[in-house]
Design a protein around this motif. Structure first.
Motif, PDB file in Angstrom:
ATOM      1  N   ILE A  81      39.043  42.434  25.633  1.00 11.71           N
ATOM      2  CA  ILE A  81      39.520  42.298  27.017  1.00 11.71           C
ATOM      3  C   ILE A  81      38.368  42.473  27.996  1.00 11.71           C
ATOM      4  O   ILE A  81      38.242  41.724  28.972  1.00 11.71           O
ATOM      5  N   SER A  82      37.516  43.464  27.753  1.00 12.87           N
ATOM      6  CA  SER A  82      36.380  43.709  28.645  1.00 12.87           C
ATOM      7  C   SER A  82      35.453  42.507  28.702  1.00 12.87           C
ATOM      8  O   SER A  82      35.081  42.039  29.790  1.00 12.87           O
ATOM      9  N   VAL A  83      35.070  42.004  27.537  1.00 13.52           N
ATOM     10  CA  VAL A  83      34.107  40.900  27.483  1.00 13.52           C
ATOM     11  C   VAL A  83      34.659  39.654  28.183  1.00 13.52           C
ATOM     12  O   VAL A  83      33.991  39.038  29.028  1.00 13.52           O
ATOM     13  N   VAL A  84      35.888  39.286  27.844  1.00 10.09           N
ATOM     14  CA  VAL A  84      36.458  38.054  28.406  1.00 10.09           C
ATOM     15  C   VAL A  84      36.729  38.219  29.904  1.00 10.09           C
ATOM     16  O   VAL A  84      36.467  37.301  30.697  1.00 10.09           O
ATOM     17  N   SER A  85      37.232  39.381  30.303  1.00 16.70           N
ATOM     18  CA  SER A  85      37.533  39.596  31.724  1.00 16.70           C
ATOM     19  C   SER A  85      36.271  39.587  32.570  1.00 16.70           C
ATOM     20  O   SER A  85      36.245  39.010  33.664  1.00 16.70           O
ATOM     21  N   ILE A  86      35.211  40.225  32.080  1.00 17.29           N
ATOM     22  CA  ILE A  86      33.941  40.222  32.814  1.00 17.29           C
ATOM     23  C   ILE A  86      33.398  38.806  32.937  1.00 17.29           C
ATOM     24  O   ILE A  86      32.897  38.403  33.995  1.00 17.29           O
ATOM     25  N   ALA A  87      33.509  38.041  31.840  1.00 15.84           N
ATOM     26  CA  ALA A  87      33.004  36.670  31.869  1.00 15.84           C
ATOM     27  C   ALA A  87      33.771  35.821  32.879  1.00 15.84           C
ATOM     28  O   ALA A  87      33.173  35.083  33.681  1.00 15.84           O
ATOM     29  N   ILE A  88      35.099  35.901  32.864  1.00 17.93           N
ATOM     30  CA  ILE A  88      35.900  35.083  33.778  1.00 17.93           C
ATOM     31  C   ILE A  88      35.698  35.520  35.226  1.00 17.93           C
ATOM     32  O   ILE A  88      35.460  34.696  36.118  1.00 17.93           O
ATOM     33  N   VAL A 169      43.367  42.386  33.938  1.00 22.69           N
ATOM     34  CA  VAL A 169      42.071  43.027  34.189  1.00 22.69           C
ATOM     35  C   VAL A 169      41.172  42.090  34.995  1.00 22.69           C
ATOM     36  O   VAL A 169      40.444  42.533  35.896  1.00 22.69           O
ATOM     37  N   THR A 170      41.226  40.805  34.710  1.00 24.74           N
ATOM     38  CA  THR A 170      40.414  39.843  35.457  1.00 24.74           C
ATOM     39  C   THR A 170      40.808  39.817  36.922  1.00 24.74           C
ATOM     40  O   THR A 170      39.945  39.718  37.810  1.00 24.74           O
ATOM     41  N   LEU A 171      42.100  39.901  37.187  1.00 24.63           N
ATOM     42  CA  LEU A 171      42.565  39.893  38.572  1.00 24.63           C
ATOM     43  C   LEU A 171      42.009  41.088  39.338  1.00 24.63           C
ATOM     44  O   LEU A 171      41.555  40.954  40.482  1.00 24.63           O
ATOM     45  N   LEU A 173      39.239  42.819  38.498  1.00 23.76           N
ATOM     46  CA  LEU A 173      37.780  42.677  38.574  1.00 23.76           C
ATOM     47  C   LEU A 173      37.368  41.633  39.601  1.00 23.76           C
ATOM     48  O   LEU A 173      36.413  41.848  40.364  1.00 23.76           O
ATOM     49  N   ALA A 174      38.048  40.504  39.610  1.00 30.32           N
ATOM     50  CA  ALA A 174      37.681  39.438  40.539  1.00 30.32           C
ATOM     51  C   ALA A 174      37.837  39.906  41.982  1.00 30.32           C
ATOM     52  O   ALA A 174      37.010  39.597  42.847  1.00 30.32           O
ATOM     53  N   GLY A 175      38.911  40.657  42.265  1.00 27.87           N
ATOM     54  CA  GLY A 175      39.090  41.197  43.605  1.00 27.87           C
ATOM     55  C   GLY A 175      38.001  42.180  43.983  1.00 27.87           C
ATOM     56  O   GLY A 175      37.495  42.167  45.112  1.00 27.87           O
ATOM     57  N   ALA A 176      37.624  43.047  43.025  1.00 25.22           N
ATOM     58  CA  ALA A 176      36.557  44.011  43.298  1.00 25.22           C
ATOM     59  C   ALA A 176      35.213  43.315  43.487  1.00 25.22           C
ATOM     60  O   ALA A 176      34.429  43.680  44.368  1.00 25.22           O
ATOM     61  N   MET A 177      34.945  42.305  42.673  1.00 25.65           N
ATOM     62  CA  MET A 177      33.674  41.583  42.797  1.00 25.65           C
ATOM     63  C   MET A 177      33.595  40.808  44.105  1.00 25.65           C
ATOM     64  O   MET A 177      32.526  40.678  44.700  1.00 25.65           O
ATOM     65  N   ALA A 178      34.731  40.293  44.549  1.00 23.59           N
ATOM     66  CA  ALA A 178      34.727  39.527  45.799  1.00 23.59           C
ATOM     67  C   ALA A 178      34.481  40.412  47.016  1.00 23.59           C
ATOM     68  O   ALA A 178      34.077  39.915  48.068  1.00 23.59           O
ATOM     69  N   SER A 179      34.719  41.725  46.888  1.00 29.48           N
ATOM     70  CA  SER A 179      34.580  42.626  48.030  1.00 29.48           C
ATOM     71  C   SER A 179      33.204  43.287  48.129  1.00 29.48           C
ATOM     72  O   SER A 179      32.942  43.983  49.106  1.00 29.48           O
ATOM     73  N   ILE A 180      32.345  43.087  47.134  1.00 23.10           N
ATOM     74  CA  ILE A 180      31.031  43.733  47.191  1.00 23.10           C
ATOM     75  C   ILE A 180      30.110  42.973  48.131  1.00 23.10           C
ATOM     76  O   ILE A 180      30.349  41.802  48.465  1.00 23.10           O
ATOM     77  N   ASP A 181      29.050  43.630  48.550  1.00 21.40           N
ATOM     78  CA  ASP A 181      28.075  43.036  49.463  1.00 21.40           C
ATOM     79  C   ASP A 181      27.268  41.977  48.721  1.00 21.40           C
ATOM     80  O   ASP A 181      26.547  42.277  47.773  1.00 21.40           O
ATOM     81  N   ARG A 182      27.393  40.734  49.152  1.00 15.77           N
ATOM     82  CA  ARG A 182      26.719  39.638  48.461  1.00 15.77           C
ATOM     83  C   ARG A 182      25.237  39.543  48.809  1.00 15.77           C
ATOM     84  O   ARG A 182      24.512  38.744  48.209  1.00 15.77           O
ATOM     85  N   SER A 183      24.782  40.330  49.780  1.00 13.96           N
ATOM     86  CA  SER A 183      23.362  40.264  50.123  1.00 13.96           C
ATOM     87  C   SER A 183      22.492  40.723  48.962  1.00 13.96           C
ATOM     88  O   SER A 183      21.386  40.204  48.757  1.00 13.96           O
ATOM     89  N   THR A 184      22.975  41.696  48.173  1.00 17.48           N
ATOM     90  CA  THR A 184      22.205  42.148  47.011  1.00 17.48           C
ATOM     91  C   THR A 184      22.116  41.052  45.961  1.00 17.48           C
ATOM     92  O   THR A 184      21.075  40.883  45.311  1.00 17.48           O
ATOM     93  N   ILE A 185      23.203  40.307  45.808  1.00 19.08           N
ATOM     94  CA  ILE A 185      23.192  39.199  44.842  1.00 19.08           C
ATOM     95  C   ILE A 185      22.235  38.108  45.300  1.00 19.08           C
ATOM     96  O   ILE A 185      21.436  37.585  44.508  1.00 19.08           O
ATOM     97  N   GLU A 186      22.311  37.761  46.585  1.00 21.38           N
ATOM     98  CA  GLU A 186      21.436  36.711  47.103  1.00 21.38           C
ATOM     99  C   GLU A 186      19.970  37.136  47.030  1.00 21.38           C
ATOM    100  O   GLU A 186      19.082  36.312  46.734  1.00 21.38           O
TER     101      GLU A 186
END
Length: 288
Positions: A81-88, A169-171, A173-186
């Motif tokens: 579940i962890s591997v697939v959810s993180i990937a998606i 779990v993906t739902l 994670l995706a919500g949490a990832m969408a709320s983080i500061d994207r400036s660090t990613i960029e």
């Protein structure tokens, strides 16, 4: 004004709030707390009303392999579940192909609306030796008919639990990832980091708490589902839920079934304690 004079108005101010939450507290007490306390108490009470550990010993002697099997299946399911959810969730957050992200966002949620009993029957039809999976592989020439085998064992359990819980779990994670500061990613992308490295080293550490919440809730679900192990596995060892149902249905032995339930409580309690310990540690470090 003294404390004694101030307390009655304060209590009167709290009374409406207490009345509002009273039905919820009563429901929790009647539906969860009382049955939990009753099952724990009667796991240590003999027919004469005295305290005993005989029920626990019987549970370990007869169903020790099932307890170990349940723990291993749960761990394997959580890893998958962890591997697939993180990937998606990672691709939904960092994917560069709009149509693929849209299609994946639309497809991955479907198992959320399927009951476990339907998931178990679907897995049974798909993973059996003469099931759909082997039939497709044989018809396409990718597998010899003599090589067909049934996956209605621990592998079927792991795949079914993962298929059912990955969207949940993906739902999260995706919500949490969408709320983080994207400036660090960029910033990391501008310095040459690939999407996979950004996911593992930048995004995932920031949503680790959300991932643990999803995994703990998935563990509780896996430990409580009865239909899937009963439909997929016919022999032993099997999940503890099946053995508890078997003990009650065929022997009327609620005491040993309660003793088996104690192992489920302990497993989920350990997971909850680990999560709370990690959360408190993070809050303490953040306060410093």
């Amino acid at each position: 004004m003294s404390t004694a004079d101030a307390s009655p108005p304060a209590l009167r101010g709290m009374l409406p709030g207490l009345l509002l939450i009273a039905p919820a507290l009563l429901a929790i007490a009647l539906l969860y707390v009382v049955p939990l306390a009753r099952s724990v108490i009667f796991a240590f009470v003999d027919e004469g009303g005295g305290l005993t550990t005989a029920h626990l010993r019987t549970a370990v002697e007869l169903y020790g392999r099932d307890v170990v099997f349940t723990v291993l299946v749960a761990l394997a399911s959580l890893i998958l579940i962890s591997v697939v959810s993180i990937a998606i969730a990672g691709y939904l957050t960092l994917g560069a192909t709009p149509w693929a992200v849209t299609a994946l966002r639309w497809l991955y949620r479907w198992p959320l609306f399927i009951p476990f009993i339907v998931a178990g029957q679907t897995a049974r039809s798909f993973l059996a030796r003469n099931g759909l999976m082997n039939g497709l592989l044989i018809d396409s020439g990718l597998m010899d008919p003599a090589m067909a085998q049934s996956l209605l064992d621990w592998r079927g359990l792991v795949l079914t639990f993962a298929w059912k819980q990955v969207p949940f779990v993906t739902l999260l994670l995706a919500g949490a990832m969408a709320s983080i500061d994207r400036s660090t990613i960029e910033a990391a992308r501008n310095m040459g980091a690939g999407r996979f490295r950004c996911l593992i080293e930048i995004v995932l550490p920031q949503v680790r708490g959300t991932l643990l919440v999803g995994l703990i809730l998935s563990l509780v679900t896996i430990m409580s589902v009865l239909s899937v192990p009963m439909m997929i596995i016919a022999g032993n060892p099997t999940m503890m839920t099946s053995m508890m149902a078997h003990r009650v249905t065929y022997y009327g032995d609620y005491a040993v079934a309660n003793a088996l339930g104690l192992f489920s409580y302990l497993i989920t309690a350990v997971a909850a304690y680990a999560y709370l310990r990690m959360t408190l540690t993070q809050h303490t470090e953040g306060a410093r």
